[in-house]
Design an enzyme around this catalytic site. Structure first.
Site, PDB file in Angstrom:
ATOM      1  N   ARG A 168       0.855  -1.189   0.000  1.00  0.00           N
ATOM      2  CA  ARG A 168       0.000   0.000   0.000  1.00  0.00           C
ATOM      3  C   ARG A 168       0.890   1.238   0.000  1.00  0.00           C
ATOM      4  O   ARG A 168       1.712   1.413   0.922  1.00  0.00           O
ATOM      5  CB  ARG A 168      -0.953   0.031   1.204  1.00  0.00           C
ATOM      6  CG  ARG A 168      -2.042   1.082   1.053  1.00  0.00           C
ATOM      7  CD  ARG A 168      -2.817   1.359   2.351  1.00  0.00           C
ATOM      8  NE  ARG A 168      -1.972   2.005   3.328  1.00  0.00           N
ATOM      9  CZ  ARG A 168      -1.702   1.499   4.522  1.00  0.00           C
ATOM     10  NH1 ARG A 168      -2.192   0.327   4.893  1.00  0.00           N
ATOM     11  NH2 ARG A 168      -0.914   2.154   5.382  1.00  0.00           N
ATOM     12  N   GLU A 185       4.798   7.159   2.199  1.00  0.00           N
ATOM     13  CA  GLU A 185       5.655   5.979   2.283  1.00  0.00           C
ATOM     14  C   GLU A 185       4.992   4.856   1.493  1.00  0.00           C
ATOM     15  O   GLU A 185       3.832   4.960   1.101  1.00  0.00           O
ATOM     16  CB  GLU A 185       5.826   5.533   3.739  1.00  0.00           C
ATOM     17  CG  GLU A 185       4.540   5.028   4.371  1.00  0.00           C
ATOM     18  CD  GLU A 185       4.764   4.043   5.516  1.00  0.00           C
ATOM     19  OE1 GLU A 185       3.759   3.694   6.163  1.00  0.00           O
ATOM     20  OE2 GLU A 185       5.921   3.626   5.738  1.00  0.00           O
ATOM     21  N   ASN A 198       4.194   0.758   2.020  1.00  0.00           N
ATOM     22  CA  ASN A 198       4.232  -0.366   2.965  1.00  0.00           C
ATOM     23  C   ASN A 198       4.360  -1.660   2.173  1.00  0.00           C
ATOM     24  O   ASN A 198       3.516  -1.937   1.307  1.00  0.00           O
ATOM     25  CB  ASN A 198       2.951  -0.388   3.795  1.00  0.00           C
ATOM     26  CG  ASN A 198       2.786   0.848   4.650  1.00  0.00           C
ATOM     27  OD1 ASN A 198       3.454   0.999   5.663  1.00  0.00           O
ATOM     28  ND2 ASN A 198       1.935   1.761   4.214  1.00  0.00           N
ATOM     29  N   SER A 250      -2.445  -2.906   5.954  1.00  0.00           N
ATOM     30  CA  SER A 250      -3.772  -3.273   6.446  1.00  0.00           C
ATOM     31  C   SER A 250      -4.889  -2.471   5.777  1.00  0.00           C
ATOM     32  O   SER A 250      -4.624  -1.496   5.094  1.00  0.00           O
ATOM     33  CB  SER A 250      -3.863  -3.139   7.958  1.00  0.00           C
ATOM     34  OG  SER A 250      -3.201  -2.016   8.389  1.00  0.00           O
ATOM     35  N   LYS A 260      12.095   2.998   5.138  1.00  0.00           N
ATOM     36  CA  LYS A 260      12.083   4.436   4.849  1.00  0.00           C
ATOM     37  C   LYS A 260      13.452   4.921   4.350  1.00  0.00           C
ATOM     38  O   LYS A 260      13.543   5.851   3.547  1.00  0.00           O
ATOM     39  CB  LYS A 260      11.637   5.182   6.105  1.00  0.00           C
ATOM     40  CG  LYS A 260      10.165   4.905   6.456  1.00  0.00           C
ATOM     41  CD  LYS A 260       9.730   5.513   7.749  1.00  0.00           C
ATOM     42  CE  LYS A 260       8.234   5.338   7.962  1.00  0.00           C
ATOM     43  NZ  LYS A 260       7.788   3.913   8.088  1.00  0.00           N
ATOM     44  N   LYS A 317      12.048  10.645  10.678  1.00  0.00           N
ATOM     45  CA  LYS A 317      11.494   9.293  10.702  1.00  0.00           C
ATOM     46  C   LYS A 317      12.551   8.240  10.992  1.00  0.00           C
ATOM     47  O   LYS A 317      13.546   8.141  10.259  1.00  0.00           O
ATOM     48  CB  LYS A 317      10.845   8.959   9.350  1.00  0.00           C
ATOM     49  CG  LYS A 317       9.681   9.840   8.965  1.00  0.00           C
ATOM     50  CD  LYS A 317       8.942   9.280   7.759  1.00  0.00           C
ATOM     51  CE  LYS A 317       7.702  10.076   7.436  1.00  0.00           C
ATOM     52  NZ  LYS A 317       6.883   9.465   6.357  1.00  0.00           N
ATOM     53  N   GLU A 338       7.770   0.901  11.442  1.00  0.00           N
ATOM     54  CA  GLU A 338       6.477   0.810  10.777  1.00  0.00           C
ATOM     55  C   GLU A 338       5.374   0.701  11.813  1.00  0.00           C
ATOM     56  O   GLU A 338       5.631   0.420  12.974  1.00  0.00           O
ATOM     57  CB  GLU A 338       6.436  -0.450   9.883  1.00  0.00           C
ATOM     58  CG  GLU A 338       7.441  -0.461   8.756  1.00  0.00           C
ATOM     59  CD  GLU A 338       7.122   0.585   7.690  1.00  0.00           C
ATOM     60  OE1 GLU A 338       8.079   1.034   7.025  1.00  0.00           O
ATOM     61  OE2 GLU A 338       5.955   1.004   7.594  1.00  0.00           O
ATOM     62  N   GLY A 339       4.144   0.930  11.373  1.00  0.00           N
ATOM     63  CA  GLY A 339       3.022   0.653  12.273  1.00  0.00           C
ATOM     64  C   GLY A 339       2.463   1.877  12.975  1.00  0.00           C
ATOM     65  O   GLY A 339       1.520   1.786  13.744  1.00  0.00           O
ATOM     66  N   ARG A 343      -7.663   7.527   4.539  1.00  0.00           N
ATOM     67  CA  ARG A 343      -7.685   7.682   6.000  1.00  0.00           C
ATOM     68  C   ARG A 343      -7.772   9.167   6.301  1.00  0.00           C
ATOM     69  O   ARG A 343      -7.013   9.966   5.741  1.00  0.00           O
ATOM     70  CB  ARG A 343      -6.445   7.046   6.631  1.00  0.00           C
ATOM     71  CG  ARG A 343      -6.451   5.520   6.550  1.00  0.00           C
ATOM     72  CD  ARG A 343      -5.206   4.906   7.097  1.00  0.00           C
ATOM     73  NE  ARG A 343      -4.049   5.267   6.307  1.00  0.00           N
ATOM     74  CZ  ARG A 343      -2.795   5.104   6.726  1.00  0.00           C
ATOM     75  NH1 ARG A 343      -2.566   4.638   7.935  1.00  0.00           N
ATOM     76  NH2 ARG A 343      -1.760   5.428   5.964  1.00  0.00           N
TER      77      ARG A 343
HETATM   78  P1  ADP Z   1       4.340   4.462   9.670  1.00  0.00           P
HETATM   79  O1  ADP Z   1       5.041   3.513   8.787  1.00  0.00           O
HETATM   80  O2  ADP Z   1       4.748   4.382  11.083  1.00  0.00           O
HETATM   81  O3  ADP Z   1       2.862   4.395   9.478  1.00  0.00           O
HETATM   82  P2  ADP Z   1       4.392   6.896   8.122  1.00  0.00           P
HETATM   83  O4  ADP Z   1       5.559   7.392   7.442  1.00  0.00           O
HETATM   84  O5  ADP Z   1       3.318   6.324   7.320  1.00  0.00           O
HETATM   85  O6  ADP Z   1       4.875   5.900   9.260  1.00  0.00           O
HETATM   86  O7  ADP Z   1       3.780   8.084   9.003  1.00  0.00           O
HETATM   87  C1  ADP Z   1       2.690   7.888   9.842  1.00  0.00           C
HETATM   88  C2  ADP Z   1       1.717   9.049   9.679  1.00  0.00           C
HETATM   89  O8  ADP Z   1       2.401  10.293   9.894  1.00  0.00           O
HETATM   90  C3  ADP Z   1       1.158   9.147   8.280  1.00  0.00           C
HETATM   91  O9  ADP Z   1      -0.033   8.354   8.194  1.00  0.00           O
HETATM   92  C4  ADP Z   1       0.844  10.630   8.164  1.00  0.00           C
HETATM   93  O10 ADP Z   1      -0.390  10.934   8.765  1.00  0.00           O
HETATM   94  C5  ADP Z   1       1.961  11.275   8.985  1.00  0.00           C
HETATM   95  N1  ADP Z   1       3.080  11.660   8.119  1.00  0.00           N
HETATM   96  C6  ADP Z   1       4.124  10.883   7.762  1.00  0.00           C
HETATM   97  N2  ADP Z   1       4.975  11.545   6.929  1.00  0.00           N
HETATM   98  C7  ADP Z   1       4.442  12.778   6.757  1.00  0.00           C
HETATM   99  C8  ADP Z   1       4.843  13.948   6.014  1.00  0.00           C
HETATM  100  N3  ADP Z   1       5.960  13.951   5.309  1.00  0.00           N
HETATM  101  N4  ADP Z   1       4.045  15.040   6.071  1.00  0.00           N
HETATM  102  C9  ADP Z   1       2.903  15.022   6.798  1.00  0.00           C
HETATM  103  N5  ADP Z   1       2.463  13.973   7.537  1.00  0.00           N
HETATM  104  C10 ADP Z   1       3.226  12.871   7.517  1.00  0.00           C
HETATM  105  C1  HGS Z   2      -2.955  -5.456  11.057  1.00  0.00           C
HETATM  106  N1  HGS Z   2      -2.890  -4.621  13.306  1.00  0.00           N
HETATM  107  C2  HGS Z   2      -0.352  -0.169   8.125  1.00  0.00           C
HETATM  108  N2  HGS Z   2       0.284  -2.176   9.169  1.00  0.00           N
HETATM  109  O1  HGS Z   2      -0.965  -0.572   7.181  1.00  0.00           O
HETATM  110  N3  HGS Z   2      -0.682   0.891   8.856  1.00  0.00           N
HETATM  111  C3  HGS Z   2      -3.618   2.161  10.225  1.00  0.00           C
HETATM  112  O2  HGS Z   2      -3.942  -4.866  10.693  1.00  0.00           O
HETATM  113  O3  HGS Z   2      -2.563  -6.483  10.572  1.00  0.00           O
HETATM  114  O4  HGS Z   2      -3.897   1.863  11.367  1.00  0.00           O
HETATM  115  O5  HGS Z   2      -3.919   3.223   9.723  1.00  0.00           O
HETATM  116  C4  HGS Z   2      -2.127  -4.899  12.214  1.00  0.00           C
HETATM  117  C5  HGS Z   2       0.801  -0.919   8.700  1.00  0.00           C
HETATM  118  C6  HGS Z   2      -1.857   1.639   8.581  1.00  0.00           C
HETATM  119  C7  HGS Z   2      -2.918   1.112   9.416  1.00  0.00           C
HETATM  120  C8  HGS Z   2      -1.558  -3.537  11.832  1.00  0.00           C
HETATM  121  C9  HGS Z   2       1.909  -1.162   7.726  1.00  0.00           C
HETATM  122  C10 HGS Z   2      -0.064  -2.307  10.414  1.00  0.00           C
HETATM  123  O6  HGS Z   2       0.076  -1.411  11.235  1.00  0.00           O
HETATM  124  C11 HGS Z   2      -0.631  -3.681  10.741  1.00  0.00           C
HETATM  125  S1  HGS Z   2       3.246  -1.869   8.561  1.00  0.00           S
END
Ligand code: ADP
Ligand code: HGS
Length: 620
Positions: free
Chosen positions: A268, A284, A286, A291, A450, A507, A511-512, A596
């Protein structure tokens, strides 16, 4: 200069500059504080939230801009802006008072389906009529009246939405109910959701969809370049023990010459529409445990149901809702991998957490896998600890007990907390050594790090893996600002981030959700990491990223049965499925989407982590 009497409600200024952008030029609205949420909501519904939508504002900016604007959806209801800037709820063409110019055709009201819905529909009609016939929204009292009506409308629709969600498995484990994460079917609650879809520009959505197959190929090519992965993560490995363990398994596979012929990707790629640049930028990608392919498909269905039923009252049309086949597309990819492995007695092993609040999203995939394919592909669930206890290899064939396994699908194993002891690491190594199709394999897992996202953004690196210039240009266009914190060249960007932390996100390789650093903490952390040589070494554990500020909309967010109207921002996720067996690419698809939505002043964005809700795009 007549003003809308909505002024002085002290709403966050953020919105107003958007309005300035469009209307200020006529000096009509320049100095207004931003309008109230229900007006924002209406405005977003009228012109889909992106102020660049030509129709509405051109009309407003047209020399006759004092002429009224009459926009409404097929249902014949809508809003019109009167000569005196007052807001009027109208139904059907020609009923717009004050000689407004009609800009679209009206349509019949949908026929009521059942007794209760007749009452409901009738109630809605009455509410709409009450607005329509009482008066125009000229002052705060009227505005309150309008909010009351919207509130009553939403109060009417929410139970229908929640009934649908409960009856259709759009549910999660209720955190407040003990055992809801372990006892299947107990302690469920509707998934956090947005009552209505959120507008998203069609062109940006199409751009994201069209990138999916390119990112599938990119991940596959990067995953096959063992040297690139090892070199790109070498400095991180020194200061990040979790990434180091994953890299150890990767190099162990290299040493043992164990190659995984069949590669399965269930990815995703997440994007934000950055308001400042108007660009669709990748947050990013995944490559492990992506999920909400299950519940993401269901929220699209819920919004389709609500719009078929109530869309007219809000000027919403089902045509603006893109199809979303994520659930079945993921099931298809798992079934094809199972088939490629070629052992009909084997099962799919889903590696899960001991406690899983999102188990129904996972069970939906298992159910569709069973329902959609005549072979009735079965899924078994085990934690890494249970794998450690039950798994064994016979000539690399993986067995859980006496059950042969052909596909290993990780819905855990992406965070240090998933490896509380050596047993879990041994289990991961055993699974990697097996001949089963891993989703993801260790190289796919690492290709989604990342640090790799940041390395690919370096000049010429992406192009090494995507020699087709047009494709590389397209992919690189979605890259946000990404920087390494290592070496001389990083000094300048670190300075900039310390002086202007709001514009960056720090960052770690995690993940997660819940791991990133935002705002003032960015400069605090960077200052801390610059203190001395040892600290500076830790900089390699992070990447720096441009902070994106998505367009602000307003949404009715629904959590635990309670709704609230909020200013929100959204993140679009595009699912991708990819299956390759040796040189033969069996599957490379865009596999549906997930939107989301979170309150606009939230930094983090995960649904499971409690920051965001499930939503779907309303293409405008
Ligand atoms: P994770 O892998 O932990 O989910 P992400 O990189 O997806 O990490 O970041 C988690 C959340 O933080 C994203 O869903 C988004 O809402 C916010 N975020 C991440 N990177 C950015 C960015 N460059 N600018 C604004 N919001 C961000
Ligand atoms: C599952 N509980 C992801 N996956 O997709 N994060 C969010 O559902 O199997 O909550 O917005 C585990 C990451 C967005 C989900 C959660 C990619 C999970 O966090 C698995 S690593």
């Amino acid at each position: 200069m007549t003003h809308l009497k909505l002024m002085g409600h002290g709403y966050p200024p953020l919105l107003s500059h958007q309005i300035h952008g469009v209307w200020g030029s006529h000096g009509v609205w320049g100095s207004h504080p931003s309008p109230c949420p229900s007006f924002t909501f209406l405005r977003n519904r009228i012109c889909g939230g992106n102020c660049s939508s030509p129709l509405a504002f051109q009309l407003l900016l047209h020399p006759w801009h004092h002429a009224s604007l009459h926009v409404h959806s097929g249902g014949g209801r809508g809003f019109c802006l009167q000569k005196n800037h007052s807001l009027r709820f109208s139904r059907g063409c020609g009923r717009c008072q004050g000689g407004g110019r009609i800009v679209c055709k009206s349509a019949q009201l949908p026929s009521a389906s059942s007794a209760t819905s007749v009452i409901r529909e009738d109630r809605i009609d009455k509410l709409v009529d009450r607005v329509e016939t009482t008066s125009v929204v000229q002052d705060w009292e009227e505005e309150k009246e309008m909010r009351m009506v919207m509130k009553e409308l939403v109060d009417l629709i929410v139970p229908e939405a929640l009934a649908w969600a409960s009856l259709n498995g759009l549910v999660v484990g209720d955190k407040s109910s003990k055992g809801s994460g372990t006892n299947v079917g107990l302690g469920m609650v509707h998934a956090p959701l947005s009552l209505f879809p959120t507008s998203f520009p069609q062109n940006a959505f199409t751009q994201a969809v069209q990138l999916a197959t390119d990112f599938n190929i990119l991940i596959d090519r990067v995953s096959q370049d063992m040297q690139f992965l090892q070199e790109a993560l070498a400095s991180t490995q020194k200061v990040d023990s979790f990434t180091a363990r994953l890299l150890d398994i990767h190099s162990q596979m290299l040493e043992e010459g164990l190659k995984q012929e069949i590669q399965l990707g269930l990815h995703r790629s997440d994007y934000m529409l950055d308001m400042a640049t108007g660009s669709l930028l990748q947050v990013e990608i995944n490559t492990i445990s992506s999920s909400f392919a299950g519940l993401g498909s269901l929220i699209s269905k819920l919004h389709r149901y609500l719009i078929e039923r109530y869309g007219d009252a809000f000027g919403l049309k089902v045509e603006n809702l893109p199809e979303n086949n994520a659930m079945d597309a993921f099931a298809e990819a798992l079934a094809l991998a199972w088939k490629e492995f070629g052992d009909t007695s084997a099962v799919v092993l889903m590696v899960v957490h001991k406690e899983e609040g999102n188990m129904y999203d996972q069970y939906w995939l298992a159910l569709r896998l069973w329902e959609l394919y005549p072979q009735n592909v079965r899924v078994i669930r085990r934690t890494l600890a249970e794998v450690a206890a039950e798994a064994k290899l016979r000539d690399r064939q993986l067995f859980i007990g006496e059950q042969a396994v052909s596909v290993v699908y990780y819905r855990s194993g992406y965070a240090p907390a998933d490896y509380p002891s050596e047993a879990e690491w041994m289990a991961r190594l055993l699974l990697e050594r097996s001949s089963a199709v891993k989703c993801p394999s260790i190289s796919y897992h690492l290709a989604g790090a990342k640090k790799i996202q940041q390395e690919l953004a370096k000049p010429g690196v992406l192009e090494r893996f995507m020699p087709d210039r047009e494709v590389a240009r397209k992919v690189r266009k979605s890259f946000a600002g990404l920087w390494s914190l290592e070496g001389e060249s990083s000094a300048q960007v670190i300075e900039e981030a310390i002086s202007n932390p709001q514009a960056f996100v720090l960052k770690p390789q995690r993940e997660g959700g819940g791991n990133n650093i935002y705002g003032a903490d960015v400069s605090t952390t960077l200052r801390e990491l610059q203190k001395d040589e040892e600290q500076q070494g830790l900089l390699a554990a992070y990447i720096l990223m441009q902070r994106m500020f998505p367009t602000i909309s307003s949404s009715y967010l629904l959590r635990n049965g309670i709704w609230s109207l909020e200013d929100t921002v959204s993140e679009l996720g595009i699912f991708g499925t990819y299956l390759r067996n040796g040189h033969n690419v069996v599957l490379n698809k865009e596999a549906g989407h997930l939107l989301r939505t979170k309150v606009s002043n939230s930094d983090e964005g995960g649904v499971a982590a409690g920051f965001a809700v499930l939503d779907s795009p309303y293409l405008t």
